[in-house]
Design a protein around this motif. Structure first.
Motif, PDB file in Angstrom:
ATOM      1  N   GLN A  57      36.830  63.231  52.489  1.00 34.49           N
ATOM      2  CA  GLN A  57      36.914  64.447  51.655  1.00 34.49           C
ATOM      3  C   GLN A  57      38.401  63.877  51.802  1.00 34.49           C
ATOM      4  O   GLN A  57      39.060  64.378  51.764  1.00 34.49           O
ATOM      5  CB  GLN A  57      36.955  65.097  52.512  1.00 34.49           C
ATOM      6  CG  GLN A  57      35.634  65.839  51.696  1.00 34.49           C
ATOM      7  CD  GLN A  57      35.403  67.795  52.194  1.00 34.49           C
ATOM      8  OE1 GLN A  57      36.504  68.084  53.353  1.00 34.49           O
ATOM      9  NE2 GLN A  57      34.697  68.292  51.742  1.00 34.49           N
ATOM     10  N   LEU A  58      38.505  62.785  51.913  1.00 33.41           N
ATOM     11  CA  LEU A  58      39.783  61.868  52.039  1.00 33.41           C
ATOM     12  C   LEU A  58      40.890  62.898  52.920  1.00 33.41           C
ATOM     13  O   LEU A  58      41.763  63.434  52.686  1.00 33.41           O
ATOM     14  CB  LEU A  58      41.025  61.574  50.960  1.00 33.41           C
ATOM     15  CG  LEU A  58      39.894  60.462  49.974  1.00 33.41           C
ATOM     16  CD1 LEU A  58      40.696  60.104  49.190  1.00 33.41           C
ATOM     17  CD2 LEU A  58      39.437  59.020  50.814  1.00 33.41           C
ATOM     18  N   TYR A  59      40.860  62.851  54.101  1.00 35.18           N
ATOM     19  CA  TYR A  59      41.172  63.325  55.387  1.00 35.18           C
ATOM     20  C   TYR A  59      42.698  62.409  55.852  1.00 35.18           C
ATOM     21  O   TYR A  59      43.823  62.519  56.486  1.00 35.18           O
ATOM     22  CB  TYR A  59      40.317  64.463  55.868  1.00 35.18           C
ATOM     23  CG  TYR A  59      41.530  65.973  56.759  1.00 35.18           C
ATOM     24  CD1 TYR A  59      41.758  66.537  56.530  1.00 35.18           C
ATOM     25  CD2 TYR A  59      41.929  65.612  57.674  1.00 35.18           C
ATOM     26  CE1 TYR A  59      42.157  67.727  56.986  1.00 35.18           C
ATOM     27  CE2 TYR A  59      42.968  66.162  58.834  1.00 35.18           C
ATOM     28  CZ  TYR A  59      43.597  67.728  57.997  1.00 35.18           C
ATOM     29  OH  TYR A  59      43.860  68.455  58.237  1.00 35.18           O
ATOM     30  N   ALA A  60      41.285  61.536  56.426  1.00 36.73           N
ATOM     31  CA  ALA A  60      42.742  60.464  57.452  1.00 36.73           C
ATOM     32  C   ALA A  60      43.403  59.868  57.003  1.00 36.73           C
ATOM     33  O   ALA A  60      44.412  59.178  57.014  1.00 36.73           O
ATOM     34  CB  ALA A  60      41.949  59.805  58.322  1.00 36.73           C
ATOM     35  N   MET A  80      45.546  66.017  45.730  1.00 34.74           N
ATOM     36  CA  MET A  80      44.503  65.101  44.581  1.00 34.74           C
ATOM     37  C   MET A  80      43.828  64.747  44.951  1.00 34.74           C
ATOM     38  O   MET A  80      42.449  65.317  44.314  1.00 34.74           O
ATOM     39  CB  MET A  80      45.905  64.062  44.335  1.00 34.74           C
ATOM     40  CG  MET A  80      47.401  64.094  43.964  1.00 34.74           C
ATOM     41  SD  MET A  80      47.110  64.709  41.639  1.00 34.74           S
ATOM     42  CE  MET A  80      47.124  63.510  41.120  1.00 34.74           C
ATOM     43  N   ALA A  81      43.104  64.385  46.065  1.00 31.29           N
ATOM     44  CA  ALA A  81      42.118  64.378  46.930  1.00 31.29           C
ATOM     45  C   ALA A  81      40.828  65.581  46.493  1.00 31.29           C
ATOM     46  O   ALA A  81      39.807  66.071  45.698  1.00 31.29           O
ATOM     47  CB  ALA A  81      42.093  63.946  47.919  1.00 31.29           C
ATOM     48  N   MET A  82      41.505  67.027  46.844  1.00 29.79           N
ATOM     49  CA  MET A  82      40.709  68.027  46.900  1.00 29.79           C
ATOM     50  C   MET A  82      40.754  68.499  45.405  1.00 29.79           C
ATOM     51  O   MET A  82      39.596  68.455  44.988  1.00 29.79           O
ATOM     52  CB  MET A  82      41.274  68.860  47.548  1.00 29.79           C
ATOM     53  CG  MET A  82      41.074  68.869  48.474  1.00 29.79           C
ATOM     54  SD  MET A  82      41.887  70.381  50.007  1.00 29.79           S
ATOM     55  CE  MET A  82      43.673  70.346  49.289  1.00 29.79           C
ATOM     56  N   ARG A  83      41.731  68.320  44.636  1.00 27.18           N
ATOM     57  CA  ARG A  83      41.730  68.244  42.613  1.00 27.18           C
ATOM     58  C   ARG A  83      40.467  67.607  42.398  1.00 27.18           C
ATOM     59  O   ARG A  83      39.798  68.360  41.638  1.00 27.18           O
ATOM     60  CB  ARG A  83      42.857  68.436  42.349  1.00 27.18           C
ATOM     61  CG  ARG A  83      42.964  68.639  41.449  1.00 27.18           C
ATOM     62  CD  ARG A  83      42.659  69.980  40.899  1.00 27.18           C
ATOM     63  NE  ARG A  83      42.887  70.359  38.944  1.00 27.18           N
ATOM     64  CZ  ARG A  83      41.809  69.769  38.106  1.00 27.18           C
ATOM     65  NH1 ARG A  83      40.988  69.632  39.210  1.00 27.18           N
ATOM     66  NH2 ARG A  83      41.789  70.202  36.688  1.00 27.18           N
ATOM     67  N   ARG A 113      36.344  60.364  47.098  1.00 28.10           N
ATOM     68  CA  ARG A 113      36.031  60.396  48.429  1.00 28.10           C
ATOM     69  C   ARG A 113      35.519  58.958  48.603  1.00 28.10           C
ATOM     70  O   ARG A 113      36.223  57.983  48.124  1.00 28.10           O
ATOM     71  CB  ARG A 113      34.351  60.657  48.357  1.00 28.10           C
ATOM     72  CG  ARG A 113      34.424  61.683  47.840  1.00 28.10           C
ATOM     73  CD  ARG A 113      35.005  62.603  48.830  1.00 28.10           C
ATOM     74  NE  ARG A 113      33.835  64.313  48.498  1.00 28.10           N
ATOM     75  CZ  ARG A 113      34.713  65.434  47.976  1.00 28.10           C
ATOM     76  NH1 ARG A 113      36.354  64.957  47.766  1.00 28.10           N
ATOM     77  NH2 ARG A 113      34.317  66.729  47.578  1.00 28.10           N
ATOM     78  N   ALA A 114      36.482  59.020  49.793  1.00 27.22           N
ATOM     79  CA  ALA A 114      36.242  57.315  50.449  1.00 27.22           C
ATOM     80  C   ALA A 114      34.232  56.725  49.931  1.00 27.22           C
ATOM     81  O   ALA A 114      33.661  57.275  50.198  1.00 27.22           O
ATOM     82  CB  ALA A 114      35.906  57.338  52.277  1.00 27.22           C
ATOM     83  N   PRO A 115      34.917  55.301  50.037  1.00 32.90           N
ATOM     84  CA  PRO A 115      33.097  54.685  49.767  1.00 32.90           C
ATOM     85  C   PRO A 115      32.844  54.386  50.973  1.00 32.90           C
ATOM     86  O   PRO A 115      33.208  54.125  51.774  1.00 32.90           O
ATOM     87  CB  PRO A 115      33.785  53.484  48.436  1.00 32.90           C
ATOM     88  CG  PRO A 115      35.358  53.450  49.831  1.00 32.90           C
ATOM     89  CD  PRO A 115      35.684  54.181  49.896  1.00 32.90           C
TER      90      PRO A 115
END
Length: 202
Positions: free
Chosen positions: A146-149, A186-189, A193-195
């Motif tokens: 979820q692109l957090y790090a 933007m990642a949440m919207r 996702r990271a591959p």
């Protein structure tokens, strides 16, 4: 003002920790532990690495705010869960703020820009990692779907780069925090996702 922003970020992080406790059917003690770890863990790890007294142990508010968040979740967790989208937005803001401030503090203690940026990431996501480990979940850092790090790394890297070019103080901190916040939103919207590794599937 900076302490107020810190406490707001700590409160939001603590809410997510306490909510994890509800989902895991923990008692109130377990909820408090998860809330405290989520809210304070990253900053404590940072300060221990810097060999300074953790900020969390210098002010009573830093310890009491997660307890207050736990009380709110304990009695009203269905209502808190309903405003989860807002909490996630505030969580993204806290992530941006903590990674930028963590990097700045590491730079002030003489760390090289790269090491300072890494410590900024630890500040932003370390509490969540401790929460996940205690709750038996895969830490976000190891499963960044979820692109957090990644936003934390961006914010910390920008903060370190700005400092290297002689830009310090709240404008640099705000810029770095906003970039991390923006990427996370933007990642949440758009569900970025990271591959995964090639051929591993979903």
């Amino acid at each position: 003002m900076s302490e107020i922003l810190d406490l707001v970020g700590i409160f939001v992080f603590a809410l997510t920790g306490a909510l994890m406790g509800v989902r895991k059917r923990l008692d109130v003690v377990g909820m408090v532990v998860l809330a405290e770890m989520t809210a304070l863990g990253g900053g404590v790890v940072r300060d221990l690495i810097l060999n300074v007294r953790p900020t969390a142990f210098q002010s009573l508010g830093y310890v009491l705010v997660p307890v207050a968040a736990t009380v709110i979740v304990f009695f009203w967790h269905p209502h808190v869960a309903r405003v989860m989208p807002l909490i996630l937005v505030l969580d993204a803001a806290g992530l941006g703020l903590f990674c930028a401030v963590g990097t700045e503090k590491a730079l002030e203690y003489g760390l090289a820009p790269l090491h300072a940026a890494l410590l900024g990431v630890v500040t932003g996501i370390g509490g969540g990692m401790l929460r996940d480990v205690l709750a038996g979940e895969i830490p976000t850092l190891l499963y960044d779907r979820q692109l957090y790090a990644v936003p934390a790394l961006l914010g910390s890297g920008v903060m370190a780069a700005l400092s290297a070019y002689g830009l310090h103080g709240w404008p640099a901190t705000l810029a770095a925090a906003m970039l991390a916040f923006g990427l996370r939103i933007m990642a949440m919207r758009f569900k970025w996702r990271a591959p995964l590794a090639r051929g591993s599937g979903e």
